[in-house]
Design a protein around this motif. Structure first.
Motif, PDB file in Angstrom:
ATOM      1  N   TYR A   1     -39.885 -12.072  21.329  1.00  0.00           N
ATOM      2  CA  TYR A   1     -38.876 -12.423  22.324  1.00  0.00           C
ATOM      3  C   TYR A   1     -39.373 -12.217  23.753  1.00  0.00           C
ATOM      4  N   PHE A   2     -40.532 -11.568  23.914  1.00  0.00           N
ATOM      5  CA  PHE A   2     -40.974 -11.146  25.240  1.00  0.00           C
ATOM      6  C   PHE A   2     -42.416 -11.573  25.486  1.00  0.00           C
ATOM      7  N   THR A   3     -42.693 -11.945  26.739  1.00  0.00           N
ATOM      8  CA  THR A   3     -44.066 -12.278  27.111  1.00  0.00           C
ATOM      9  C   THR A   3     -44.854 -11.031  27.478  1.00  0.00           C
ATOM     10  N   ASP A   4     -44.172  -9.943  27.806  1.00  0.00           N
ATOM     11  CA  ASP A   4     -44.870  -8.726  28.208  1.00  0.00           C
ATOM     12  C   ASP A   4     -44.012  -7.518  27.866  1.00  0.00           C
ATOM     13  N   VAL A   5     -44.650  -6.473  27.342  1.00  0.00           N
ATOM     14  CA  VAL A   5     -43.970  -5.219  27.020  1.00  0.00           C
ATOM     15  C   VAL A   5     -44.826  -4.070  27.532  1.00  0.00           C
ATOM     16  N   ASN A   6     -44.268  -3.220  28.383  1.00  0.00           N
ATOM     17  CA  ASN A   6     -45.001  -2.080  28.938  1.00  0.00           C
ATOM     18  C   ASN A   6     -44.188  -0.806  28.756  1.00  0.00           C
ATOM     19  N   VAL A   7     -44.898   0.315  28.648  1.00  0.00           N
ATOM     20  CA  VAL A   7     -44.257   1.624  28.515  1.00  0.00           C
ATOM     21  C   VAL A   7     -44.799   2.541  29.598  1.00  0.00           C
ATOM     22  N   ASP A   8     -43.905   3.142  30.372  1.00  0.00           N
ATOM     23  CA  ASP A   8     -44.288   4.096  31.409  1.00  0.00           C
ATOM     24  C   ASP A   8     -43.682   5.455  31.082  1.00  0.00           C
ATOM     25  N   THR A   9     -44.482   6.506  31.310  1.00  0.00           N
ATOM     26  CA  THR A   9     -44.020   7.880  31.118  1.00  0.00           C
ATOM     27  C   THR A   9     -43.605   8.446  32.465  1.00  0.00           C
ATOM     28  N   GLN A  10     -42.384   8.929  32.564  1.00  0.00           N
ATOM     29  CA  GLN A  10     -41.849   9.438  33.821  1.00  0.00           C
ATOM     30  C   GLN A  10     -41.564  10.933  33.704  1.00  0.00           C
ATOM     31  N   GLU A  11     -42.143  11.691  34.630  1.00  0.00           N
ATOM     32  CA  GLU A  11     -41.882  13.129  34.647  1.00  0.00           C
ATOM     33  C   GLU A  11     -40.475  13.390  35.186  1.00  0.00           C
TER      34      GLU A  11
END
Length: 768
Positions: free
Chosen positions: A403-413
């Protein structure tokens, strides 16, 4: 007595001078008094309560000059008034205001480059929008913002003229008249200081260029500071990946012609010396797993320094620490340089820091897809220990939804919580559906209507839905198909298919024979691992042969054995493995499936199997090699022949390109031009995918070269590789708003004289 003692206008300098003058003129001062009443005059749209709430005094309280000055400052700070003054009438205080006009409407004239909504949003961010107060300073600020928007698209000559037209009720209509002009195009790119590599080789690293035949699509000849910065980083990475540890960019000059239509770019570089890696040493805390970490090192002694392998090693180390819950692990590669011998040693220093658990998982970018559709793919859970492997698996599962052209994961403190993190999953949605409407008229059929809709993510629910209707007398179809991937909470899927198809060959005679196929199917998919699923289900099918002109003898023989109307109840057992990195644009991993259908009841008994295997191999960041195997086999059971309606067909898109659809296989012995398919098929495909020239590394637009081999074989034919047809060609793949589109041009390289050739073909769907 009516006494005016203070007046302030919006000009800041005038206000300062006025306040100073008032402070020096005691004759203007008012003796303190108790306020008996407060009146507000001059309001048109603003509520009186807004004014009263800003006054530092109330009825019954004492008024002083200091409080009066504070009141005026507070009212002006609201940004709603062009003029404010205080008057006294005995012990009554009168607040006289002149409201700033409000913006009634905003219009653009001459707009071509932007969608209006983009500019409306930009103006809103600087404080200008319908219903908000207006002044000349705000209009000037809006003009500058509009020009900035045009500069971001290389339209440096764009001019903006603002016209404010007063209307009733103290409002204005704003019109921005825009003369866009032409974009500033890059006429020259020069690189100075290069000795080892040619200027052409270095310019190939840039996305910006001086224009080409695809510039209308890529806009690569339009200057952008952000794009240039990206190209300079690409240039730096090119040198750092080839051993030039001390490469640097000394300066960059950008010059524009007086007419603001052409630009030239000059980049001055210093290559430095080429360094070889003399060794790698681990330092710090590696959780007593030094040998495991050493096996993950990608930096090779004796080879040229490569910043990419250094960065890859650091990422692998960081991810490996994350596997044990150390989300804040710090890994640093410290180079020890021996300039005399052009050698460099790396000290990999690691500090795992502290273990952490995930407080919340946030999802962003899903404007259509529901949160639950994404969250049910997560394997990292909230309030659980941070696990790098589970986070990567969660990202891959979301990516494989398609369903998506891009998937990213960010870690937030999280400030104040050193042992907690939040995860942000950012997705970029793509169109997941297609719709088709059609109508035709002929003297034979009169009016024929067709309608089709297919949605892989229906209403953002993650469910698949397809409806097809065709009222043609030659090919009449009514099909409804739906799949719920999470029919149960533990991920068991359910698919339902309902169909009624009438097929009549186009022989120029409406009295020709026809085939009617109706049925209902139910199938469940049970996940057994993160990438494997087992399918079970069953169908009820009815097939009717309606006699008429041109009926092939093979169909007549079938009707003689089983009757003109026959039924079957096939049960399905299947397995699928999806280890691709993406369902939309895969670059690595494999997709495998095996399906077996066995008819256990009804008039016909048969077994039918199909095996598919796709493998994607990344050659580098731009090129991907892929191959596909598709094998099918069918056999009649209980002494019966294999039913004709379950034959495999080969030829055309999805199998062997360059040949007409479904024409590579046995033909009817009695009726010319009728292809029957066969119970056995063999298909092999190989593709090399590359970015489209001039489109950078855009994965949604790619070229591919391919080779196809295959054929279907009859019941009494042996699978013979000598009978296989083959073709080769090239094509274009585009992830368009309508869905994946593929154009191919193929030339048969192995054919027979009676084969039907179709070199140019078009497909809406998946790969191969």
């Amino acid at each position: 007595m009516n006494f005016q003692f203070i007046r302030r206008r919006t000009n800041a300098s005038a206000l300062t001078l006025l306040a100073s003058a008032l402070a020096c003129l005691p004759a203007w001062a008012v003796e303190p008094f108790t306020v008996r009443d407060i009146r507000v005059e001059g309001l048109q749209r603003i509520e009186p309560g807004t004014v009263f709430a800003s006054l530092p005094f109330r009825v019954g309280e004492q008024y002083t000059d200091d409080k009066g000055a504070a009141a005026i400052r507070a009212l002006f700070a609201l940004g709603l008034f062009k003029d404010v003054r205080l008057e006294t009438q005995g012990e009554v205080l009168v607040v006289v205001v002149e409201e700033r006009p409000s913006v009634a409407a905003v219009e653009f004239v001459g707009l071509k480059e932007f969608d209006k909504d983009v500019l409306f949003k930009a103006l809103k961010e600087v404080g200008l929008a319908e219903g908000r107060p207006y002044d000349k300073a705000l209009a000037d600020k809006a003009e500058q913002e509009l020009k900035r928007q045009y500069i971001s698209r290389s339209l440096y000559g764009a001019e903006v003229v603002t016209t404010a037209t007063p209307i009733d009720r103290n409002r204005v209509n704003l019109t921005f008249t825009i003369t866009e002009g032409g974009p500033a195009k890059i006429s020259h790119i020069e690189i100075v200081g290069n000795k080892v590599f040619s200027a052409d080789t270095l310019r190939d690293q840039f996305n910006l260029d001086t224009g080409g035949w695809m510039s209308w699509y890529t806009k690569s000849d339009r200057y952008s500071r952000s794009k240039l910065n990206g190209d300079l980083e690409a240039l730096r990475s090119f040198y750092l990946a080839r051993g030039y540890l001390e490469f640097r960019i000394d300066s960059t000059q950008v010059a524009m012609t007086p007419d603001k239509q052409q630009m030239s770019i000059t980049v001055n570089i210093n290559e430095g010396e080429r360094f070889l890696v003399s060794g790698v040493k681990l330092e710090g805390n590696y959780l007593d797993k030094d040998d495991e970490f050493k096996s993950l090192v990608k930096i090779k002694s004796g080879e040229a320094y490569n910043a990419e392998t250094v960065a890859e090693t650091i990422k692998i180390f960081t991810d490996y620490f994350g596997k044990f819950g150390f989300a804040f692990a710090r890994v640093e590669a410290k180079p020890v340089i021996d300039r005399k011998n052009n050698r460099v040693q790396f000290l990999l220093f690691a500090e795992p820091s502290r273990r952490a658990y995930v407080r919340r998982i946030l999802v962003a970018g899903n404007n259509r897809t529901r949160d639950e559709v994404i969250r049910r793919e997560f394997r990292q859970l909230e309030a659980a220990w941070y696990d790098g492997d589970k986070i990567s698996l969660s990202r891959d599962r979301v990516n494989r939804l398609g369903y998506f052209t891009d998937v990213n994961v960010d870690t937030q403190e999280i400030p104040g919580a050193p042992d907690q993190v939040d995860l942000l999953f950012s997705v970029t949605e793509k169109p997941t559906g297609s719709i088709s409407l059609g109508a035709g008229f002929s003297s034979a059929e009169k009016v024929a209507l067709s309608f089709g809709i297919q949605q892989e993510n229906a209403f953002g629910s993650g469910n698949y839905l397809a409806i097809q209707v065709n009222t043609s007398k030659y090919n009449r179809n009514y099909v409804v198909s739906t799949t719920d991937p999470y029919f149960t909470q533990n991920g068991i899927s359910r698919s339902v298919d309902l169909f009624h198809r009438t097929t009549r060959p186009y022989l120029g005679d409406l009295n020709a024979y026809s085939l009617v196929n109706s049925g209902l199917g139910l199938r469940f998919g049970v996940p057994v691992t993160e990438t494997d699923r087992v399918f079970v289900g069953g169908n009820f099918e009815q097939t009717q042969i309606v006699a008429g002109t041109g009926l092939p003898v093979e169909y007549q023989n079938y009707a003689n054995k089983f009757g003109s109307t026959s039924t079957a109840l096939p049960l399905t057992l299947g397995w699928a493995h999806d280890g691709r990195d993406s369902a939309l644009v895969p670059t690595k991993g494999s997709l495998q499936s095996f399906t077996a259908d066995v008819s256990v009841a009804g008039d016909v008994r048969y077994a039918r199997t199909n095996f598919k295997y796709q493998q994607y191999i990344p050659l580098n960041k731009k090129y991907t090699f892929a191959f596909n195997t598709d094998l099918g086999w069918g056999q009649g059971l209980s002494g019966q022949d294999y039913p004709l309606f379950k034959n495999f067909y080969v030829g055309g898109l999805g199998s062997v390109r360059g040949f007409e659809q479904s024409t590579l296989g046995p033909k009817s012995s009695s009726t010319s031009g009728i292809y029957l398919g066969g119970p056995k098929k063999v298909v092999f495909n190989a593709e090399l995918m590359t970015p489209f020239p001039g489109a950078g590394n855009d994965k949604t637009l790619r070229l591919f070269a391919f080779t196809d081999v295959g054929r279907a074989f009859g019941q009494n034919e042996s699978v013979s590789f000598a009978q296989l047809r083959a073709s080769a060609g090239f094509g274009l793949s585009w992830i368009s708003p309508m869905g994946p589109l593929r154009f191919s041009y193929a030339v048969p390289i192995r054919q027979q004289t009676d084969d039907r050739i179709q070199k140019l073909q078009f497909q809406i769907g998946t790969s191969f």
